[in-house]
Design an enzyme around this catalytic site. Structure first.
Site, mmCIF file in Angstrom:
data_model
loop_
_atom_site.group_PDB
_atom_site.id
_atom_site.type_symbol
_atom_site.label_atom_id
_atom_site.label_comp_id
_atom_site.label_asym_id
_atom_site.label_seq_id
_atom_site.Cartn_x
_atom_site.Cartn_y
_atom_site.Cartn_z
ATOM 1 N N ASP A 110 0.846 -1.197 0.000
ATOM 2 C CA ASP A 110 0.000 0.000 0.000
ATOM 3 C C ASP A 110 0.880 1.245 0.000
ATOM 4 O O ASP A 110 1.611 1.491 0.948
ATOM 5 C CB ASP A 110 -0.922 -0.019 1.226
ATOM 6 C CG ASP A 110 -2.034 1.009 1.106
ATOM 7 O OD1 ASP A 110 -2.272 1.513 -0.011
ATOM 8 O OD2 ASP A 110 -2.662 1.317 2.132
ATOM 9 N N HIS A 166 -4.003 13.843 0.385
ATOM 10 C CA HIS A 166 -4.290 13.011 1.564
ATOM 11 C C HIS A 166 -3.131 13.104 2.553
ATOM 12 O O HIS A 166 -3.342 13.298 3.753
ATOM 13 C CB HIS A 166 -4.512 11.559 1.130
ATOM 14 C CG HIS A 166 -4.617 10.596 2.278
ATOM 15 N ND1 HIS A 166 -5.724 10.530 3.094
ATOM 16 C CD2 HIS A 166 -3.733 9.669 2.760
ATOM 17 C CE1 HIS A 166 -5.531 9.597 4.032
ATOM 18 N NE2 HIS A 166 -4.329 9.061 3.844
ATOM 19 N N GLU A 195 -10.663 3.893 2.840
ATOM 20 C CA GLU A 195 -9.681 4.663 2.074
ATOM 21 C C GLU A 195 -9.896 4.355 0.596
ATOM 22 O O GLU A 195 -9.833 3.192 0.181
ATOM 23 C CB GLU A 195 -8.244 4.331 2.500
ATOM 24 C CG GLU A 195 -7.915 4.886 3.871
ATOM 25 C CD GLU A 195 -6.431 4.838 4.219
ATOM 26 O OE1 GLU A 195 -5.688 4.044 3.601
ATOM 27 O OE2 GLU A 195 -6.015 5.594 5.116
ATOM 28 N N GLU A 237 -8.833 4.053 -3.036
ATOM 29 C CA GLU A 237 -7.538 3.871 -3.701
ATOM 30 C C GLU A 237 -7.717 3.176 -5.057
ATOM 31 O O GLU A 237 -8.702 2.479 -5.301
ATOM 32 C CB GLU A 237 -6.591 3.022 -2.830
ATOM 33 C CG GLU A 237 -6.468 3.570 -1.402
ATOM 34 C CD GLU A 237 -5.270 3.061 -0.631
ATOM 35 O OE1 GLU A 237 -4.289 2.620 -1.266
ATOM 36 O OE2 GLU A 237 -5.314 3.118 0.612
ATOM 37 N N ASP A 240 -9.194 0.291 1.202
ATOM 38 C CA ASP A 240 -8.267 -0.089 2.269
ATOM 39 C C ASP A 240 -8.912 0.298 3.608
ATOM 40 O O ASP A 240 -8.566 1.303 4.217
ATOM 41 C CB ASP A 240 -6.931 0.640 2.051
ATOM 42 C CG ASP A 240 -5.936 0.355 3.161
ATOM 43 O OD1 ASP A 240 -6.014 -0.718 3.757
ATOM 44 O OD2 ASP A 240 -5.081 1.232 3.418
ATOM 45 N N ARG A 287 -9.091 3.628 12.587
ATOM 46 C CA ARG A 287 -8.208 4.749 12.929
ATOM 47 C C ARG A 287 -7.718 4.707 14.359
ATOM 48 O O ARG A 287 -6.595 5.115 14.645
ATOM 49 C CB ARG A 287 -8.944 6.074 12.689
ATOM 50 C CG ARG A 287 -9.387 6.302 11.265
ATOM 51 C CD ARG A 287 -8.220 6.291 10.310
ATOM 52 N NE ARG A 287 -8.655 6.536 8.942
ATOM 53 C CZ ARG A 287 -7.884 6.335 7.888
ATOM 54 N NH1 ARG A 287 -6.645 5.889 8.044
ATOM 55 N NH2 ARG A 287 -8.335 6.568 6.677
ATOM 56 N N GLN A 324 -5.076 1.992 14.508
ATOM 57 C CA GLN A 324 -3.926 2.464 13.733
ATOM 58 C C GLN A 324 -3.135 3.520 14.502
ATOM 59 O O GLN A 324 -1.904 3.474 14.576
ATOM 60 C CB GLN A 324 -4.438 3.050 12.403
ATOM 61 C CG GLN A 324 -3.348 3.557 11.475
ATOM 62 C CD GLN A 324 -3.939 4.232 10.226
ATOM 63 O OE1 GLN A 324 -5.160 4.280 10.048
ATOM 64 N NE2 GLN A 324 -3.077 4.744 9.372
ATOM 65 N N LYS A 330 -5.234 -2.148 9.708
ATOM 66 C CA LYS A 330 -5.427 -2.227 8.255
ATOM 67 C C LYS A 330 -5.691 -3.655 7.777
ATOM 68 O O LYS A 330 -6.316 -3.854 6.740
ATOM 69 C CB LYS A 330 -4.152 -1.740 7.549
ATOM 70 C CG LYS A 330 -3.781 -0.306 7.834
ATOM 71 C CD LYS A 330 -4.628 0.631 7.023
ATOM 72 C CE LYS A 330 -4.074 2.040 7.085
ATOM 73 N NZ LYS A 330 -4.804 2.922 6.175
ATOM 74 N N THR A 362 -9.509 -5.801 2.986
ATOM 75 C CA THR A 362 -9.302 -4.838 1.893
ATOM 76 C C THR A 362 -10.192 -5.299 0.742
ATOM 77 O O THR A 362 -10.085 -6.449 0.300
ATOM 78 C CB THR A 362 -7.824 -4.822 1.440
ATOM 79 O OG1 THR A 362 -7.003 -4.533 2.578
ATOM 80 C CG2 THR A 362 -7.581 -3.777 0.367
ATOM 81 N N GLU A 377 -10.477 12.502 6.928
ATOM 82 C CA GLU A 377 -10.300 13.856 6.390
ATOM 83 C C GLU A 377 -11.616 14.628 6.355
ATOM 84 O O GLU A 377 -11.660 15.803 6.711
ATOM 85 C CB GLU A 377 -9.713 13.773 4.977
ATOM 86 C CG GLU A 377 -8.303 13.217 4.953
ATOM 87 C CD GLU A 377 -7.945 12.673 3.582
ATOM 88 O OE1 GLU A 377 -7.472 13.454 2.752
ATOM 89 O OE2 GLU A 377 -8.156 11.462 3.346
#
Ligand code: CA
Length: 449
Positions: free
Chosen positions: A150, A157, A223, A225, A257, A261, A264, A277, A281, A388
């Protein structure tokens, strides 16, 4: 196996890329479809009549079953083993053949599906088995992945996260503009779109506490991606030069992904993401090939400062792919589209990622997945994560009068979509990567909170 020698002459061969924008199929494709004849993405599917997973390409609302048309001899001129490539539950055997074979098959399919080629168009009994309605299909991971990496190439970001957690005025770490930053992800928990996502249990440090807790993640996020699918790899100890890097790419998928949080944030120092994570996925089922995306190449971003020479290509390029994130909650069947962004927000190109990844001699292998990093734009409404959008849960995202979100709740469905559009070329898309959050399994825990 070969019922009749169908391929002596192949009708009006598709020879000129100049004809591509106006090429039409005998299969009806609506103008808002993701899958015009120009796209032809590959996937692995089964259906109620034939439950064996096998390889097909998407066109309009249909799947062309490549195992059926290979058995009928349609690919005989390409390679003696071509039939076995498509009777597989993954694309790996086909992808390992390399770019010349990928191009040969694509060119064949463009011809075969075009409106003025009679071979398949007029083979009415063969068409009964060769086409499967997408609505009836079940999808599988389209390729086997041994290693998933990843990256962190979405520069806005990286800036947004840097502003949230580090330095408002200087959000990027010193290495960002010199190295395509990445970590090694977990390939075993890659899942196909539609697979439920169980909220992970984990250890985290709640705000204003001095001891960590173990329990269901309270800050589950997505996420957005783009995933690069490696077609052919390199030998251990033999780096891929940047000018050769794109020849190793088979195609692209959408990647969610999923990220916890709270887990993490507590675990990532000093070695990077781990259990926050690795629980899941999600991938979209259709691999859009590099060749199909070629009309949507754009100049690679200007880089300041210029990277080191091993990351400078003679002719590098980026892609103009529009992406969007939608949310369906348990309380409402309405699809809230909460973000619109574009792959132009990626600072590092796929070629640079591959050149860097292999620069130490590390070997990439057929089916390896390189995710881009979260793709966020610069403006409000273009973020690729809730982290975000909500400033790490401080500013809730308002969905309706009755609903808002800081992070994902059980029952929420996250849907990623992507498409390419430009004048004088049919719209092309990726299909969807979707997943619904289901409650954590709480067992074997000693959490008393
Ligand atoms: Ca990521």
């Amino acid at each position: 196996m070969h019922q009749q020698p169908l391929i002596q002459s192949f009708g009006p061969n598709f020879k000129s890329m100049a004809a591509l924008p106006t090429l039409k199929s005998f299969i009806d494709v609506s103008s808002d479809s993701d899958f015009p004849i120009q796209n032809l993405p590959y996937g692995v599917f089964s259906d109620p009549k034939n439950t064996k997973p096998r390889i097909g390409v998407a066109i309009g609302d249909w799947i062309l079953d490549l195992s059926v048309i290979a058995d009928a001899g349609f690919f005989e001129t390409i390679h003696p083993q071509v039939t076995s490539w498509f009777h597989q539950a993954s694309l790996n055997v086909f992808m390992a053949q390399g770019p010349l074979q990928w191009q040969a098959v694509r060119k064949h399919l463009l011809t075969l599906l075009s409106e003025d080629c009679p071979k398949l168009r007029d083979a009415s009994s063969l068409r009964q088995t060769a086409f499967v309605a997408q609505q009836q299909a079940r999808y599988y991971l389209p390729f086997n992945t041994k290693n998933y990496t990843d990256f962190y190439s979405g520069i806005h970001h990286a800036e947004n996260v840097g502003r949230l957690f580090r330095d408002k005025n200087n959000p990027l770490l010193p290495n960002y503009r010199h190295i395509p930053v990445a970590y090694h992800g977990r390939a075993s928990s890659l899942v196909i779109s539609g697979t439920p996502i169980r909220r992970p249990m984990g250890q985290f440090m709640p705000q204003d506490h001095d001891m960590p807790q173990f329990g269901p993640s309270q800050r589950l996020d997505f996420e957005l991606e783009l995933g690069t699918v490696i077609g052919t790899g390199n030998l251990l100890g033999e780096p891929i030069a940047i000018d050769d890097a794109n020849t190793h790419i088979f195609g692209f998928v959408l990647v969610n992904d999923w990220s916890a949080r709270d887990i993490q944030q507590w675990e990532y120092v000093p070695l990077g993401p781990f259990l926050g994570k690795s629980f899941a996925t999600t991938l979209s089922p259709w691999v859009v090939t590099q060749e199909a995306l070629a009309p949507f190449q754009i100049p690679a971003p200007q880089m300041t400062p210029p990277p080191l020479p091993y990351l400078v290509a003679k002719h590098d390029f980026a892609y103009d792919i529009q992406l969007q994130v939608s949310l369906i909650t348990r309380e409402s069947s309405k699809k809230y589209t909460i973000s619109h962004t574009n792959t132009q927000a990626l600072y590092w190109t796929q070629a640079q990622q591959i050149a860097h990844h292999t620069s130490n001699g590390c070997n990439l292998e057929t089916g390896d997945l390189l995710a881009s990093g979260t793709i966020s734009g610069e403006t409000p409404g273009s973020d690729g994560s809730l982290l975000e959008m909500t400033a790490n849960g401080k500013e809730p995202l308002v969905l309706s009068q009755h609903e808002q979100r800081c992070f994902l709740e059980d029952g929420d469905t996250v849907i990623f979509e992507a498409f390419c559009k430009k004048p004088d070329f049919p719209r092309m898309g990726f299909g969807v990567a979707a997943g619904t959050v289901i409650p954590a399994t709480i067992r074997g825990t000693h959490d008393k909170s």
